[in-house]
Design an enzyme around this catalytic site. Structure first.
Site, short mmCIF file in Angstrom:
data_model
loop_
_atom_site.label_atom_id
_atom_site.label_comp_id
_atom_site.label_asym_id
_atom_site.label_seq_id
_atom_site.Cartn_x
_atom_site.Cartn_y
_atom_site.Cartn_z
CG HIS A 96 -1.93 0.97 1.32
ND1 HIS A 96 -1.71 2.02 2.36
CD2 HIS A 96 -2.73 1.64 0.61
CE1 HIS A 96 -2.76 2.96 2.47
NE2 HIS A 96 -3.46 2.55 1.08
CG HIS A 122 -3.13 8.75 -0.65
ND1 HIS A 122 -3.82 9.44 -0.05
CD2 HIS A 122 -3.91 7.57 -0.93
CE1 HIS A 122 -5.13 9.16 0.46
NE2 HIS A 122 -4.87 7.72 -0.03
#
Length: 309
Positions: free
Chosen positions: A29, A71
């Site tokens: 992630h 992100h």
């Protein structure tokens, strides 16, 4: 007699193969983001060293149309943009409060590349840069799969930009639209936005697509039988928040019945916390061996359960 024994053994072996699910896989992630600053080549490189099956990239567009790995839609949380470009701020009113944002699509790639994307995490990573998607592909391709998420495609669409066009062009250019790695698709796309996935289903039908769901009422309509059946029209998998999965224990079986994979997010433990690391490893093993998820997102790919010897 020997032939009979051999036949029985073969039958038992085949039954075992049929009853054993494919090995679940890990998705790093934002890279190995428990140990290195998220979405930097340092985090991606460490994820590969820790044995991640896939490395995630969150994708945005710069002002000059280059895909970069970030992100957030804006730069202030993970870079020093506020001090380098103080006058390039966008001030928005959110819930009656002023919010200062430096959106990545307001900056050229050359400007983005001047930013320090590592010091916020730890001074030892000072000088780390935001990578382009091309750089991420160059590092990861052939060693692991890529798991890109399209971030804020609706916002870019409103500005006359297409994140989907950029992603399709990049995957085509790198020969990744039908590639494999370790017997799995080399690329797996993901998004929280239905419209974006419907577009990708048409443009890249051979590339698997995960529909990400939060833990809210809007997400719950999708995990009904009718919702999962509709999801299957544009996605090949569902990526539920952990809270959503925990509140709906039948979700894995229900999704599998609808021919959808299940890839929950996010399993994480802070670096240096041994107790949390042990708990995380146990939680991931349960998700894989008991809940039978197909894959999972983790900040800690080194703790992902590998097959027992």
């Amino acid at each position: 007699m020997r032939a009979l024994v051999s036949l029985v053994a073969l039958s038992l072996a085949w039954s075992l193969v049929q009853s054993t699910p494919p090995r679940a896989y890990s998705i790093a992630h934002r890279g190995a983001s428990a140990y290195a600053p998220e979405h930097t080549l340092e985090a991606y490189r460490l994820a590969l060293e820790q044995g991640a099956d896939y490395v995630e990239q969150d994708l945005g567009l710069t002002k000059d149309g280059v895909l970069v790995c970030l992100h957030d839609l804006s730069l202030e949380r993970t870079t020093d943009v506020e001090t380098r470009f103080p006058d390039r701020v966008t001030v928005e009113q959110v819930d009656g409060k002023a919010r200062r944002r430096w959106y990545v699509d307001d900056f050229t790639l050359a400007e983005v590349k001047t930013l320090d994307a590592g010091s916020w995490f730890d001074p030892t990573f000072a000088g780390a840069r935001i990578p382009t998607f091309d750089e991420a592909v160059g590092l990861v391709k052939g060693k692991a799969g890529l798991f890109p998420e399209l971030k804020g495609p609706g916002r870019l669409r409103a500005k006359g930009l297409s994140l989907e066009d950029a992603v399709v062009a990049a995957l085509t250019r790198h020969g990744l639209t039908d590639a494999t790695v370790a017997g799995r698709p080399a690329v797996w796309l993901q998004s929280f936005e239905e419209q974006s996935l419907r577009t990708l289903a048409t443009r890249l039908p051979a590339v698997p697509r995960t529909f990400l769901l939060g833990n809210d009422e809007a997400a719950r309509r999708w995990i009904s039988s009718a919702g999962l059946a509709e999801m299957r029209r544009f996605a090949t998998g569902v990526g539920p928040a952990l809270g959503l999965l925990q509140s709906q224990p039948s979700l894995v079986a229900d999704a599998h019945a609808a021919s959808l994979t299940v890839v929950p997010y996010t399993f994480r433990a802070r670096r240096g916390d041994r107790e949390a690391a042990a708990a995380l490893a146990a939680a991931m093993r349960k998700a894989v061996e008991v809940d039978r998820v197909d894959a999972l997102f983790t900040d800690n790919p080194d703790l992902f359960p590998r097959p027992r010897q």
